[in-house]
Every structure is written in C-alpha cells, then in structure tokens.
Write a protein that holds these residues in place. Sequence first.
Motif, PDB file in Angstrom:
ATOM      1  N   GLU A  77       7.027 -10.011  -3.403  1.00 60.16           N
ATOM      2  CA  GLU A  77       7.594 -11.282  -2.957  1.00 60.16           C
ATOM      3  C   GLU A  77       8.346 -11.992  -4.075  1.00 60.16           C
ATOM      4  OE1 GLU A  77       7.811 -12.154   0.037  1.00 60.16           O
ATOM      5  OE2 GLU A  77       6.486 -10.617   0.859  1.00 60.16           O
ATOM      6  N   LEU A  78       8.006 -11.678  -5.315  1.00 58.42           N
ATOM      7  CA  LEU A  78       8.707 -12.261  -6.454  1.00 58.42           C
ATOM      8  C   LEU A  78       9.920 -11.430  -6.868  1.00 58.42           C
ATOM      9  CD1 LEU A  78       5.613 -13.408  -8.563  1.00 58.42           C
ATOM     10  CD2 LEU A  78       7.220 -14.877  -7.316  1.00 58.42           C
ATOM     11  N   GLY A  79      10.205 -10.377  -6.082  1.00 55.62           N
ATOM     12  CA  GLY A  79      11.386  -9.550  -6.335  1.00 55.62           C
ATOM     13  C   GLY A  79      11.222  -8.550  -7.449  1.00 55.62           C
ATOM     14  N   GLU A  80       9.984  -8.257  -7.842  1.00 60.56           N
ATOM     15  CA  GLU A  80       9.728  -7.324  -8.947  1.00 60.56           C
ATOM     16  C   GLU A  80       9.373  -5.959  -8.349  1.00 60.56           C
ATOM     17  OE1 GLU A  80       6.624  -9.384 -10.981  1.00 60.56           O
ATOM     18  OE2 GLU A  80       7.922 -11.014 -11.633  1.00 60.56           O
ATOM     19  N   TYR A  81      10.385  -5.257  -7.868  1.00 61.47           N
ATOM     20  CA  TYR A  81      10.159  -4.049  -7.079  1.00 61.47           C
ATOM     21  C   TYR A  81       9.478  -2.910  -7.848  1.00 61.47           C
ATOM     22  CZ  TYR A  81      13.330  -6.493  -3.927  1.00 61.47           C
ATOM     23  OH  TYR A  81      13.914  -7.426  -3.124  1.00 61.47           O
ATOM     24  N   PRO A  82       9.912  -2.571  -9.061  1.00 60.60           N
ATOM     25  CA  PRO A  82       9.231  -1.481  -9.779  1.00 60.60           C
ATOM     26  C   PRO A  82       7.750  -1.784 -10.025  1.00 60.60           C
ATOM     27  CG  PRO A  82      11.362  -1.935 -10.783  1.00 60.60           C
ATOM     28  CD  PRO A  82      11.106  -3.035  -9.807  1.00 60.60           C
ATOM     29  N   LEU A  83       7.449  -3.030 -10.392  1.00 58.43           N
ATOM     30  CA  LEU A  83       6.055  -3.407 -10.622  1.00 58.43           C
ATOM     31  C   LEU A  83       5.265  -3.346  -9.317  1.00 58.43           C
ATOM     32  CD1 LEU A  83       3.809  -4.465 -12.442  1.00 58.43           C
ATOM     33  CD2 LEU A  83       4.639  -6.795 -11.999  1.00 58.43           C
ATOM     34  N   ALA A  84       5.871  -3.796  -8.237  1.00 58.14           N
ATOM     35  CA  ALA A  84       5.207  -3.761  -6.935  1.00 58.14           C
ATOM     36  C   ALA A  84       4.844  -2.326  -6.553  1.00 58.14           C
ATOM     37  CB  ALA A  84       6.103  -4.377  -5.872  1.00 58.14           C
ATOM     38  N   GLU A  85       5.787  -1.418  -6.709  1.00 62.22           N
ATOM     39  CA  GLU A  85       5.530  -0.010  -6.383  1.00 62.22           C
ATOM     40  C   GLU A  85       4.418   0.556  -7.260  1.00 62.22           C
ATOM     41  OE1 GLU A  85       7.888   4.304  -6.197  1.00 62.22           O
ATOM     42  OE2 GLU A  85       8.924   2.496  -6.883  1.00 62.22           O
ATOM     43  N   LYS A  86       4.479   0.260  -8.538  1.00 62.74           N
ATOM     44  CA  LYS A  86       3.474   0.774  -9.482  1.00 62.74           C
ATOM     45  C   LYS A  86       2.070   0.296  -9.109  1.00 62.74           C
ATOM     46  CE  LYS A  86       2.210   0.586 -14.393  1.00 62.74           C
ATOM     47  NZ  LYS A  86       2.590   0.050 -15.720  1.00 62.74           N
ATOM     48  N   LEU A  87       1.936  -0.990  -8.811  1.00 65.69           N
ATOM     49  CA  LEU A  87       0.626  -1.553  -8.520  1.00 65.69           C
ATOM     50  C   LEU A  87       0.062  -1.050  -7.200  1.00 65.69           C
ATOM     51  CD1 LEU A  87       1.281  -5.215  -9.716  1.00 65.69           C
ATOM     52  CD2 LEU A  87      -0.401  -3.641 -10.694  1.00 65.69           C
ATOM     53  N   VAL A  88       0.892  -1.004  -6.157  1.00 63.08           N
ATOM     54  CA  VAL A  88       0.404  -0.539  -4.858  1.00 63.08           C
ATOM     55  C   VAL A  88       0.010   0.936  -4.937  1.00 63.08           C
ATOM     56  CG1 VAL A  88       0.983  -0.167  -2.434  1.00 63.08           C
ATOM     57  CG2 VAL A  88       1.706  -2.263  -3.577  1.00 63.08           C
ATOM     58  N   LYS A  89       0.810   1.730  -5.613  1.00 62.90           N
ATOM     59  CA  LYS A  89       0.472   3.141  -5.767  1.00 62.90           C
ATOM     60  C   LYS A  89      -0.829   3.320  -6.549  1.00 62.90           C
ATOM     61  CE  LYS A  89       4.826   5.699  -5.407  1.00 62.90           C
ATOM     62  NZ  LYS A  89       5.787   6.561  -6.137  1.00 62.90           N
ATOM     63  N   ALA A  90      -1.014   2.526  -7.590  1.00 58.68           N
ATOM     64  CA  ALA A  90      -2.248   2.616  -8.387  1.00 58.68           C
ATOM     65  C   ALA A  90      -3.456   2.272  -7.530  1.00 58.68           C
ATOM     66  CB  ALA A  90      -2.162   1.679  -9.590  1.00 58.68           C
ATOM     67  N   GLY A  91      -3.313   1.256  -6.680  1.00 60.70           N
ATOM     68  CA  GLY A  91      -4.412   0.903  -5.800  1.00 60.70           C
ATOM     69  C   GLY A  91      -4.735   2.004  -4.810  1.00 60.70           C
ATOM     70  N   LEU A  92      -3.710   2.648  -4.266  1.00 61.47           N
ATOM     71  CA  LEU A  92      -3.926   3.726  -3.300  1.00 61.47           C
ATOM     72  C   LEU A  92      -4.504   4.974  -3.962  1.00 61.47           C
ATOM     73  CD1 LEU A  92      -0.798   3.414  -0.998  1.00 61.47           C
ATOM     74  CD2 LEU A  92      -3.186   3.151  -0.320  1.00 61.47           C
ATOM     75  N   GLU A  93      -4.110   5.237  -5.184  1.00 60.74           N
ATOM     76  CA  GLU A  93      -4.680   6.381  -5.898  1.00 60.74           C
ATOM     77  C   GLU A  93      -6.181   6.202  -6.108  1.00 60.74           C
ATOM     78  OE1 GLU A  93      -2.432   6.761  -9.462  1.00 60.74           O
ATOM     79  OE2 GLU A  93      -0.627   7.513  -8.449  1.00 60.74           O
ATOM     80  N   ALA A  94      -6.588   4.952  -6.360  1.00 58.58           N
ATOM     81  CA  ALA A  94      -8.003   4.667  -6.573  1.00 58.58           C
ATOM     82  C   ALA A  94      -8.771   4.565  -5.259  1.00 58.58           C
ATOM     83  CB  ALA A  94      -8.159   3.359  -7.368  1.00 58.58           C
ATOM     84  N   ALA A  95      -8.081   4.202  -4.186  1.00 58.84           N
ATOM     85  CA  ALA A  95      -8.739   4.035  -2.883  1.00 58.84           C
ATOM     86  C   ALA A  95      -7.838   4.581  -1.780  1.00 58.84           C
ATOM     87  CB  ALA A  95      -9.060   2.568  -2.636  1.00 58.84           C
ATOM     88  N   PRO A  96      -7.707   5.906  -1.680  1.00 58.84           N
ATOM     89  CA  PRO A  96      -6.788   6.502  -0.691  1.00 58.84           C
ATOM     90  C   PRO A  96      -7.197   6.249   0.749  1.00 58.84           C
ATOM     91  CG  PRO A  96      -8.124   8.192  -1.768  1.00 58.84           C
ATOM     92  CD  PRO A  96      -8.375   6.927  -2.511  1.00 58.84           C
ATOM     93  N   ASP A  97      -8.413   5.768   0.977  1.00 60.54           N
ATOM     94  CA  ASP A  97      -8.858   5.477   2.339  1.00 60.54           C
ATOM     95  C   ASP A  97      -8.586   4.029   2.740  1.00 60.54           C
ATOM     96  OD1 ASP A  97     -10.658   4.475   0.502  1.00 60.54           O
ATOM     97  OD2 ASP A  97     -12.430   4.871   1.728  1.00 60.54           O
ATOM     98  N   TYR A  98      -7.909   3.271   1.885  1.00 60.27           N
ATOM     99  CA  TYR A  98      -7.585   1.881   2.216  1.00 60.27           C
ATOM    100  C   TYR A  98      -6.308   1.880   3.042  1.00 60.27           C
ATOM    101  CZ  TYR A  98      -6.575  -3.099   1.692  1.00 60.27           C
ATOM    102  OH  TYR A  98      -6.302  -4.426   1.946  1.00 60.27           O
ATOM    103  N   THR A  99      -6.463   1.946   4.346  1.00 58.30           N
ATOM    104  CA  THR A  99      -5.358   2.152   5.273  1.00 58.30           C
ATOM    105  C   THR A  99      -4.206   1.153   5.126  1.00 58.30           C
ATOM    106  OG1 THR A  99      -6.885   3.157   6.854  1.00 58.30           O
ATOM    107  CG2 THR A  99      -4.773   2.404   7.714  1.00 58.30           C
ATOM    108  N   PRO A 100      -4.469  -0.164   5.039  1.00 60.10           N
ATOM    109  CA  PRO A 100      -3.337  -1.096   4.958  1.00 60.10           C
ATOM    110  C   PRO A 100      -2.433  -0.867   3.759  1.00 60.10           C
ATOM    111  CG  PRO A 100      -5.366  -2.272   5.468  1.00 60.10           C
ATOM    112  CD  PRO A 100      -5.755  -0.872   5.090  1.00 60.10           C
TER     113      PRO A 100
END
Length: 223
Positions: A77-100
């Motif tokens: 939402e703050l327009g920081e696209y590379p950081l957004a991708e990095k953080l969401v991917k890191a969260g999914l790598e740690a919790a691949p069953d987190y559907t949302p």
Amino acid sequence: MKYLLLGCCLLAAILPLHAQDINNVPAPSSFAEDYRAALIAYKNGEYKTAREEAQKAQKLKADDPKLKILQGRIALELGEYPLAEKLVKAGLEAAPDYTPGYEYLGDVYFRQRQYVPAMDAYQQFLKLRPKDPDGVLKMLYCHVGRNDLSGAGKQLILLDQFSDLHPGYYFGKAAIAQASKKVDAVDKDLQLARTMYGNDTFATHMKTFLILFPAPKPVEEKK
C-alpha cells in the motif's frame, strides 16, 4: 527508638511514591496486541501507523509468518513493491499452509500489472479455497488485463449473481464490458453493485477495479 520512628516515617513517605510510579508504568504489550493494532490500522488505511505497530510486534516475534505477510501488505500500500514481494514470499515459505497469503502475493503482482505471476498466485489460492469469490474475481481481472475476454467469461460464470454478500458478478461484468468499450453496460453494472451491496462494499471492490481501469485524471485548466 527515635531512629526507628524516623525510619518508619521515611518508609511511609516512600511507599506512596513507589505505588504511584508503578501505576504509571505502562503494561508490557503482547505480540497479539501489537499485531492486532497493526491490522486495524491497515484496515483503516493508516498504513504508516500500521507499519509502526507492526515494528513493535516484530521486536517481540520477529519470525512470525503472518506478521511478515501483513508487513508485506503494508509495504504494497505504500508502493514498495520489491519489499512487499520479499516479505509476503518469506511469510509463505515459513507457513505454506497459510491460504490467504497466496491471494496477497497475487495482489503484489496484480498491482504492478504483472498478470501471469498474479494468476499463478491466485490459482494456488483457489486450489486451497475453491470458488472463493475474491480469488475468482481477481483471476477474471487478470484475464481482462491480458485481453483474454474468453477466459474472463469463464471466470464470470463461477460468480454468483444472486449472492447476498459479494458483488463480484457485477464487477466482473463491468470489467468485461469496459474492455469491450461498452460504456453504458459498465455504468449499469457498477450502479447495480452499489445499490445491491451498499456504499462501503462497493468502495472496497471499486478500489481493485480502478487498479485495472484507472480513472482518468481531470484536465487542469490553463491559466
């Protein structure tokens, strides 16, 4: 004896001060409280405040996957696209069953009009949550963004035009009509969505619609 009395008097004078000091000390916050505060601020569109609250939560539980994903959504939402991708991917790598998380990853790509990776993420989301109307509608938008109106039409039939809660069918129809240059149909479908589901729900979904079809900026008058 007088020293004993003096000591008691001093102790009596000190104790109220200590009690007052203790009462003024803020209670230590918990991770859940800070996370909740960050999420509420995010939902209210207060993204800088949300980031500050998320940073408090991070100090207590730095590796929490849901926190990383929330921080990624804030960064988006703050327009920081590379950081957004990095953080969401890191969260999914740690919790691949987190559907949302897969929907949120799709949002990162969709916001940048990267429709193919967005569709991959939304498809993963829909595998785990079949026929979710948000996921289906965003897939439809991606097809429209790629000028694949046939694919968009296939997604449209998965949306319920009689739903009491979700206006996806009408926004999907409006998106296809917009891509087909059918302006009157666009206005009709959007007005139906507003009338049937109310201004708040309409505004929430319109925000995503406008990512696909940005409203033209008003022309400034020459002085």
